[in-house]
Scaffold this active site. Structure first.
Site, mmCIF file in Angstrom:
data_model
loop_
_atom_site.group_PDB
_atom_site.id
_atom_site.type_symbol
_atom_site.label_atom_id
_atom_site.label_comp_id
_atom_site.label_asym_id
_atom_site.label_seq_id
_atom_site.Cartn_x
_atom_site.Cartn_y
_atom_site.Cartn_z
ATOM 1 N N VAL A 108 31.582 43.406 44.240
ATOM 2 C CA VAL A 108 32.078 44.883 43.990
ATOM 3 C C VAL A 108 32.722 44.948 42.564
ATOM 4 C CG1 VAL A 108 33.181 46.769 44.905
ATOM 5 C CG2 VAL A 108 31.840 45.126 46.476
ATOM 6 N N CYS A 109 32.266 45.935 41.683
ATOM 7 C CA CYS A 109 32.896 46.237 40.711
ATOM 8 C C CYS A 109 34.207 46.717 41.028
ATOM 9 C CB CYS A 109 32.053 47.279 39.807
ATOM 10 S SG CYS A 109 33.034 47.887 38.316
ATOM 11 N N ILE A 110 35.202 45.883 40.201
ATOM 12 C CA ILE A 110 36.675 46.392 40.599
ATOM 13 C C ILE A 110 36.981 47.886 40.075
ATOM 14 C CG2 ILE A 110 37.647 44.962 38.631
ATOM 15 C CD1 ILE A 110 39.875 44.337 40.366
ATOM 16 N N GLY A 113 35.358 50.286 42.277
ATOM 17 C CA GLY A 113 36.154 50.372 43.516
ATOM 18 C C GLY A 113 37.489 50.755 43.566
#
Lengths: 161, 123
Positions: A108-110, A113
């Site tokens: 998941v792209c931080i 997110g």
């Protein structure tokens, strides 16, 4: 965008129709390493549903699905508290099953997110938030992992809204 | 740009600076790829062409503007910019309207151009 349409099929997002299953079957018998890029949120649009169906077809044909990267609104696929009605597919659980059964990394792209409130326990604590919203085995990671996946897998297939 | 990586990755930008975060997130992917030493080309098509207009401002929504991001791309060795010339014409725009010179490409040339890149990301 309708007035400015261009030949999406050349490289655009895979979308909607049952041909996605055919796409996975057409690659022949040589096993390949696949990565998916999911940019659509669960339920609101079809992107996640299509991505999961494609994922199922990939592994059913004996290929490896090593990585799924969630970017843009796709990060909502990792929502720990998602509780859809029991007679509807549970997309978050479906992704977790993929990880459990095939070892697929759920990245998941931080940055995407954090903006949208999808945080793991560590980030929640770092930002002084109570509780966390990212469901393991999803993991927060940087965009560099998407670029890396694009170059290290045989195929990267995008599912966008 | 190092020649050995000149055609590593193509980022296609199809959304305008405002109304969605697609353009910004596409530019972020390009920046990260460049930071990882990959050669990156950018193709502005459809509404994405509007990213190249001068004086795009952040506006009252408090979003960061994309023009500063575009202007720092050369610092990351991203200097391969292409614009869909059909869109440019349909919007009544000329090179002079853009923030910096951008190579024009006709849509007939897209398939070959895409073929030249190992990785293509669409935003």
């Amino acid at each position: 965008m309708k007035t400015l349409s261009w030949p999406r099929r050349l490289a655009g997002p895979v979308r909607y129709d049952s041909s996605i299953v055919t796409m996975a079957m057409e690659v022949g018998s040589l096993p390949m390493r696949y990565a998916l890029l999911v940019q659509g949120p669960p339920y609101s649009v079809q992107a996640s549903h299509s991505a999961l169906r494609f994922a199922g077809a990939v592994v059913a044909r004996g290929h490896q699905l090593d990585t799924v990267f969630f970017y843009h609104d796709g990060v909502y696929n990792a929502a720990r508290l998602a509780s859809p009605p029991q007679d509807e597919p549970h997309l978050v659980d479906a992704w977790r099953n993929l990880h459990d059964q095939h070892g697929t990394a759920l990245l998941v792209c931080i940055a995407s997110g954090l903006r949208r409130g999808i945080v793991d326990a560590k980030e929640a604590s770092r930002h002084g938030k109570e509780g966390f919203s990212l469901a393991p085995p999803f993991e927060l990671t940087g965009l560099g992992q998407l670029i890396d996946a694009g170059f290290t897998h045989d195929r990267l297939v995008t599912f966008a809204p | 740009m190092s020649d050995s990586h000149a055609n590593d990755m193509l980022v296609v930008l199809r959304h305008s600076p405002h109304g969605s975060s697609w353009l910004r997130e596409g530019l972020e992917a390009a920046l990260v790829a460049a930071a990882f030493g990959r050669g990156v080309s950018l193709l502005f098509s459809g509404e994405g062409v509007m990213a190249l207009l001068d004086s795009q401002q952040p506006g009252p929504l408090g979003q960061k503007g994309t023009q500063p991001m575009l202007e720092m791309l050369p610092m990351y060795d991203i200097d391969a910019f292409w614009v869909d010339v059909d869109t440019l014409r349909s919007l009544g725009l000329k090179q002079d309207d853009l923030i910096f010179p951008v190579a024009e490409m006709a849509r007939e040339a897209f398939p070959d151009f895409f073929q030249q890149h190992q990785l293509i990301l669409n935003f």
